[in-house]
Structure formats: structure tokens, C-alpha cells
Design a protein around this motif. Structure first.
Motif, short mmCIF file in Angstrom:
data_model
loop_
_atom_site.label_atom_id
_atom_site.label_comp_id
_atom_site.label_asym_id
_atom_site.label_seq_id
_atom_site.Cartn_x
_atom_site.Cartn_y
_atom_site.Cartn_z
N GLU A 53 0.25 -0.89 0.12
CA GLU A 53 -0.60 -0.20 0.42
C GLU A 53 0.79 1.41 -0.20
O GLU A 53 2.39 1.22 0.47
N LYS A 54 0.43 2.19 -0.67
CA LYS A 54 1.15 3.60 -0.53
C LYS A 54 0.96 3.95 0.90
O LYS A 54 0.22 3.26 1.91
N GLN A 55 2.55 4.33 1.20
CA GLN A 55 2.88 4.51 2.19
C GLN A 55 3.72 3.79 3.29
O GLN A 55 4.25 3.62 4.88
N GLU A 56 3.62 2.29 3.20
CA GLU A 56 3.37 0.97 3.60
C GLU A 56 4.80 0.49 3.63
O GLU A 56 5.42 0.89 2.45
N SER A 57 5.80 -0.08 4.80
CA SER A 57 7.28 0.04 4.32
C SER A 57 7.44 -1.66 5.14
O SER A 57 6.07 -2.05 6.14
N VAL A 94 9.17 2.98 -0.44
CA VAL A 94 8.45 3.69 -0.56
C VAL A 94 8.27 5.10 -1.41
O VAL A 94 7.08 5.39 -1.83
N PHE A 95 9.36 5.52 -1.37
CA PHE A 95 9.30 6.70 -2.15
C PHE A 95 9.20 6.79 -3.91
O PHE A 95 8.99 7.32 -4.85
N TYR A 96 10.25 5.20 -4.83
CA TYR A 96 9.76 4.86 -5.70
C TYR A 96 8.18 4.91 -6.24
O TYR A 96 7.50 5.46 -7.17
N ARG A 97 7.39 4.28 -5.32
CA ARG A 97 5.68 4.20 -4.97
C ARG A 97 5.39 5.68 -5.25
O ARG A 97 4.35 5.67 -6.10
N ASP A 98 6.00 7.13 -4.29
CA ASP A 98 5.42 7.70 -4.23
C ASP A 98 5.42 8.58 -5.51
O ASP A 98 4.57 9.12 -5.77
N ALA A 99 6.69 8.47 -6.37
CA ALA A 99 6.93 9.12 -7.85
C ALA A 99 6.38 8.34 -8.53
O ALA A 99 7.06 8.79 -10.05
N LEU A 100 5.56 7.66 -8.22
CA LEU A 100 4.92 6.74 -9.86
C LEU A 100 6.08 6.08 -10.18
O LEU A 100 5.75 5.96 -11.50
#
Length: 181
Positions: free
Chosen positions: A15-19, A39-45
Motif C-alpha cells: 500500500e502507499k506509504q507502507e514499509s 516507498v519513495f519509488y511508489r510515491d514518485a510513481l
């Protein structure tokens, strides 16, 4: 050693922000990615990560996916690219690039290494892009570490070119059409 039949697990998208709190595959770069960078890769799409968890919710493996392409620029020359695509596509489908998904990272926890879970995760990825093909994706690519190349070859991947044969990583691909046939 744990037998693969004894390892029960499920795969889910992070999930977003899940680590992930704990993971050790024996490779610091792969560990760091899932523990901090995913998390950073996911946030930056840029990439989406998936985890394999056992029945006590321990992460025993993961992979991260991103969009990619197999392109004319991946080959040493036009002739090599034309040879690559000639037996895969009819004339009207001969483009300068073809859609792919890249396996950015794949790691298996040391506690279950050698149980076949890595191959099962690759089979999951192949299936994921064949069943109701999500994006119009033809190939799976990976920049495999030299030590991991035999694993990917065993799982049906092939070198895209010979240019990187002596490099630290090698660009490999899997043609999803081979599974469909």
C-alpha cells in the motif's frame, strides 16, 4: 532447508506509504530497497512493489515492477533489432519499440532461499501480465546481476544483446507470447 511445498505464502501489493520492517536476502542493495526506498519509488510513481508473506505475515520475498520497453536503441545495430523482431511480429506490427514491464528488484529472504519461491514469483509476474493483460505488455525485462543470470535463464529469460555480456548487470528479457502459445 525448507521444502517449497512446506512454504505457504500469499502475494500482495504494498500500500502507499507502507514499509517493510524486516527482510534479509543477503544483498544489502536489495534489502535497502524494500526496507527504505520502495516507498519513495511508489510515491514518485516510478515502481510498485509486491511482497510474498508467510502465514505469520513475515516478508519472505518481494519484487518491484515498472514500465519499460524493448527498443531499437537496446541493440548494437538495426540488423540485430530486425533479427530480434522478425520471428515475433508480422510486418505491420514491426515498430521501433515494444511495451514491456521491468522487474526492478526481486529478493528472497535467506530463511526460504532455495525453496523455489523466486521461480514462483516469476511465474506469478508472467501470469499477472497474461491474464487480462493489464497494459498491452509483450515482454518482461530485468537488469540481472551477474550472479542472478543463471536463475533467470533457468526461468526462460534470454539475453537481449551480446553487448553487456561482460558487465556487472545484463539486460535479459522474457517473451510473454511464449507462455500464451
Amino acid at each position: 532447508m525448507v521444502d517449497t511445498a512446506e512454504v505457504k505464502y500469499s502475494i500482495r501489493r504494498l500500500e502507499k506509504q507502507e514499509s517493510i520492517k524486516s527482510f534479509n536476502c543477503g544483498d544489502a542493495d536489495l534489502n535497502d530497497f524494500i526496507l527504505t526506498e520502495s516507498v519513495f519509488y511508489r510515491d514518485a510513481l516510478l515502481a510498485v512493489s509486491y511482497v510474498a508473506e508467510n502465514n505469520v505475515k513475515q516478508t519472505i520475498g518481494y519484487f518491484s515492477l515498472a514500465n519499460d520497453r524493448v527498443s531499437l536503441t537496446d541493440f548494437e545495430n538495426n540488423t540485430a533489432f530486425n533479427r530480434f523482431r522478425r520471428h515475433r511480429f508480422v510486418n505491420e506490427k514491426r515498430l521501433k519499440s515494444y511495451p514491456a514491464v521491468k522487474i526492478c528488484r526481486l529478493g528472497i529472504d535467506l530463511s526460504v532461499k532455495g525453496c523455489g519461491i523466486g521461480s514462483e514469483l516469476l511465474d506469478f509476474i508472467k501470469s499477472y501480465f497474461i491474464v487480462n493483460n493489464k497494459t498491452g505488455c509483450r515482454f518482461i525485462t530485468v537488469d540481472a546481476y551477474a550472479a542472478a543470470i543463471p536463475f533467470y535463464l533457468k526461468n526462460g529469460f534470454a539475453p537481449l544483446t551480446t553487448d553487456d555480456a561482460d558487465e556487472h548487470t545484463r539486460l535479459l528479457y522474457f517473451d510473454l507470447d511464449e507462455v500464451i502459445e
